[in-house]
Design a protein around this motif. Structure first.
Motif, PDB file in Angstrom:
ATOM      1  N   CYS A 248       0.764  -0.992  -0.065  1.00  0.00           N
ATOM      2  CA  CYS A 248       0.211   0.114   0.074  1.00  0.00           C
ATOM      3  C   CYS A 248       0.811   1.064  -0.033  1.00  0.00           C
ATOM      4  O   CYS A 248       1.947   1.364   0.582  1.00  0.00           O
ATOM      5  CB  CYS A 248      -0.819   0.034   1.354  1.00  0.00           C
ATOM      6  SG  CYS A 248      -1.897   1.408   1.183  1.00  0.00           S
TER       7      CYS A 248
ATOM      8  N   ILE B  45       1.093   5.795  -1.246  1.00  0.00           N
ATOM      9  CA  ILE B  45       0.277   7.016  -1.713  1.00  0.00           C
ATOM     10  C   ILE B  45       0.909   7.440  -2.792  1.00  0.00           C
ATOM     11  O   ILE B  45       2.220   7.510  -3.363  1.00  0.00           O
ATOM     12  CB  ILE B  45       0.409   8.034  -0.475  1.00  0.00           C
ATOM     13  CG1 ILE B  45       0.198   7.808   0.687  1.00  0.00           C
ATOM     14  CG2 ILE B  45      -0.262   9.401  -1.019  1.00  0.00           C
ATOM     15  CD1 ILE B  45      -1.357   7.572   0.804  1.00  0.00           C
ATOM     16  N   CYS B  46       0.123   7.543  -3.751  1.00  0.00           N
ATOM     17  CA  CYS B  46       0.478   8.417  -5.555  1.00  0.00           C
ATOM     18  C   CYS B  46       1.182   9.488  -5.064  1.00  0.00           C
ATOM     19  O   CYS B  46       0.948  10.397  -4.364  1.00  0.00           O
ATOM     20  CB  CYS B  46      -0.726   8.438  -6.270  1.00  0.00           C
ATOM     21  SG  CYS B  46      -0.269   9.137  -7.781  1.00  0.00           S
TER      22      CYS B  46
ATOM     23  N   CYS C 135      -1.031  12.625  -7.159  1.00  0.00           N
ATOM     24  CA  CYS C 135      -2.442  12.819  -6.657  1.00  0.00           C
ATOM     25  C   CYS C 135      -2.713  12.809  -5.150  1.00  0.00           C
ATOM     26  O   CYS C 135      -3.725  12.848  -4.826  1.00  0.00           O
ATOM     27  CB  CYS C 135      -3.611  12.594  -7.530  1.00  0.00           C
ATOM     28  SG  CYS C 135      -3.713  10.393  -7.349  1.00  0.00           S
ATOM     29  N   LYS C 136      -1.790  11.994  -4.882  1.00  0.00           N
ATOM     30  CA  LYS C 136      -1.748  11.807  -3.055  1.00  0.00           C
ATOM     31  C   LYS C 136      -2.955  10.905  -2.902  1.00  0.00           C
ATOM     32  O   LYS C 136      -3.384  10.700  -1.624  1.00  0.00           O
ATOM     33  CB  LYS C 136      -1.921  13.356  -2.128  1.00  0.00           C
ATOM     34  CG  LYS C 136      -0.864  14.134  -2.732  1.00  0.00           C
ATOM     35  CD  LYS C 136       0.628  13.687  -2.393  1.00  0.00           C
ATOM     36  CE  LYS C 136       1.402  14.687  -2.715  1.00  0.00           C
ATOM     37  NZ  LYS C 136       2.261  14.762  -3.829  1.00  0.00           N
ATOM     38  N   ASN C 137      -3.418  10.035  -3.666  1.00  0.00           N
ATOM     39  CA  ASN C 137      -4.366   9.083  -3.435  1.00  0.00           C
ATOM     40  C   ASN C 137      -4.028   7.732  -2.997  1.00  0.00           C
ATOM     41  O   ASN C 137      -2.769   7.289  -3.454  1.00  0.00           O
ATOM     42  CB  ASN C 137      -5.564   8.906  -4.598  1.00  0.00           C
ATOM     43  CG  ASN C 137      -6.491  10.019  -4.656  1.00  0.00           C
ATOM     44  OD1 ASN C 137      -7.420  10.154  -3.844  1.00  0.00           O
ATOM     45  ND2 ASN C 137      -6.313  10.627  -5.885  1.00  0.00           N
ATOM     46  N   PRO C 138      -4.662   6.789  -2.372  1.00  0.00           N
ATOM     47  CA  PRO C 138      -3.858   5.599  -2.023  1.00  0.00           C
ATOM     48  C   PRO C 138      -3.860   4.636  -3.085  1.00  0.00           C
ATOM     49  O   PRO C 138      -4.537   4.710  -4.151  1.00  0.00           O
ATOM     50  CB  PRO C 138      -4.719   4.871  -0.952  1.00  0.00           C
ATOM     51  CG  PRO C 138      -6.170   5.658  -1.106  1.00  0.00           C
ATOM     52  CD  PRO C 138      -5.825   7.104  -1.768  1.00  0.00           C
ATOM     53  N   VAL C 139      -2.666   3.993  -3.249  1.00  0.00           N
ATOM     54  CA  VAL C 139      -2.433   2.966  -4.513  1.00  0.00           C
ATOM     55  C   VAL C 139      -2.095   1.618  -3.824  1.00  0.00           C
ATOM     56  O   VAL C 139      -1.404   1.565  -2.699  1.00  0.00           O
ATOM     57  CB  VAL C 139      -1.111   3.427  -5.452  1.00  0.00           C
ATOM     58  CG1 VAL C 139      -1.829   4.565  -6.224  1.00  0.00           C
ATOM     59  CG2 VAL C 139      -0.111   3.714  -4.676  1.00  0.00           C
TER      60      VAL C 139
ATOM     61  N   CYS D 199      -1.653   4.550 -10.951  1.00  0.00           N
ATOM     62  CA  CYS D 199      -2.484   4.797  -9.969  1.00  0.00           C
ATOM     63  C   CYS D 199      -3.792   4.896 -10.975  1.00  0.00           C
ATOM     64  O   CYS D 199      -3.984   5.328 -12.010  1.00  0.00           O
ATOM     65  CB  CYS D 199      -2.386   6.396  -9.668  1.00  0.00           C
ATOM     66  SG  CYS D 199      -3.430   7.226  -8.811  1.00  0.00           S
TER      67      CYS D 199
ATOM     68  N   HIS E 121      -6.289   6.687  -9.927  1.00  0.00           N
ATOM     69  CA  HIS E 121      -7.002   8.039 -10.050  1.00  0.00           C
ATOM     70  C   HIS E 121      -6.496   9.094 -11.026  1.00  0.00           C
ATOM     71  O   HIS E 121      -7.453   9.628 -11.844  1.00  0.00           O
ATOM     72  CB  HIS E 121      -6.887   8.686  -8.567  1.00  0.00           C
ATOM     73  CG  HIS E 121      -7.618   7.939  -7.422  1.00  0.00           C
ATOM     74  ND1 HIS E 121      -8.761   7.950  -7.230  1.00  0.00           N
ATOM     75  CD2 HIS E 121      -6.917   6.909  -6.797  1.00  0.00           C
ATOM     76  CE1 HIS E 121      -8.849   6.983  -6.290  1.00  0.00           C
ATOM     77  NE2 HIS E 121      -8.138   6.470  -5.928  1.00  0.00           N
ATOM     78  N   CYS E 122      -5.318   8.835 -11.203  1.00  0.00           N
ATOM     79  CA  CYS E 122      -4.538   9.926 -12.212  1.00  0.00           C
ATOM     80  C   CYS E 122      -3.838   9.320 -13.403  1.00  0.00           C
ATOM     81  O   CYS E 122      -3.408  10.189 -14.331  1.00  0.00           O
ATOM     82  CB  CYS E 122      -3.744  10.980 -11.399  1.00  0.00           C
ATOM     83  SG  CYS E 122      -2.009  10.056 -10.713  1.00  0.00           S
TER      84      CYS E 122
END
Length: 113
Positions: free
Chosen positions: A80, A82-83, A86-90, A103, A105-106
């Motif tokens: 786990c 953080i991207c 974009c700072k979303n979890p990956v 990622c 999200h981005c």
């Protein structure tokens, strides 16, 4: 003036002012008109695809970057992080050959090594 407006204006200009027999023949001004139309239509095609900045950003996102704060979850195969963009979890299930390397999200490529 937009490209579409310029194209309409150029198409309306059938006379160069030098040709007395009607619409322009093969004079230099007709060639310039056709060149201008061609350039404007080409610009429209490139804009439809995307801007140079968008291409650069897309190319940069294809370069894998390390996620921030990598930690193992319940098993040693699931990571786990953080991207970095974009700072979303990956997440990555490294036991699965098809684990996500981007990622969700981005679209940033993630380097889990």
């Amino acid at each position: 003036m937009t490209e579409n407006e310029a194209i309409k204006v150029i198409k309306i200009l059938n006379f160069c002012g030098l040709c007395t027999t009607g619409p322009c023949g093969e004079c230099e001004r007709k060639q310039a008109k056709e060149g201008a139309l061609s350039a404007l239509e080409e610009i429209q095609q490139y804009r439809a695809i995307g801007t140079v900045e968008e291409f650069r950003e897309g190319r940069e996102r294809q370069i894998p970057k390390k996620p921030m704060r990598i930690r193992l979850l319940e098993t040693s195969w699931v990571h786990c992080g953080i991207c970095p963009i974009c700072k979303n979890p990956v997440y990555a299930d490294l036991s699965n050959k098809n684990h996500r390397e981007y990622c969700g999200h981005c679209g940033q490529a993630i380097d889990w090594r």
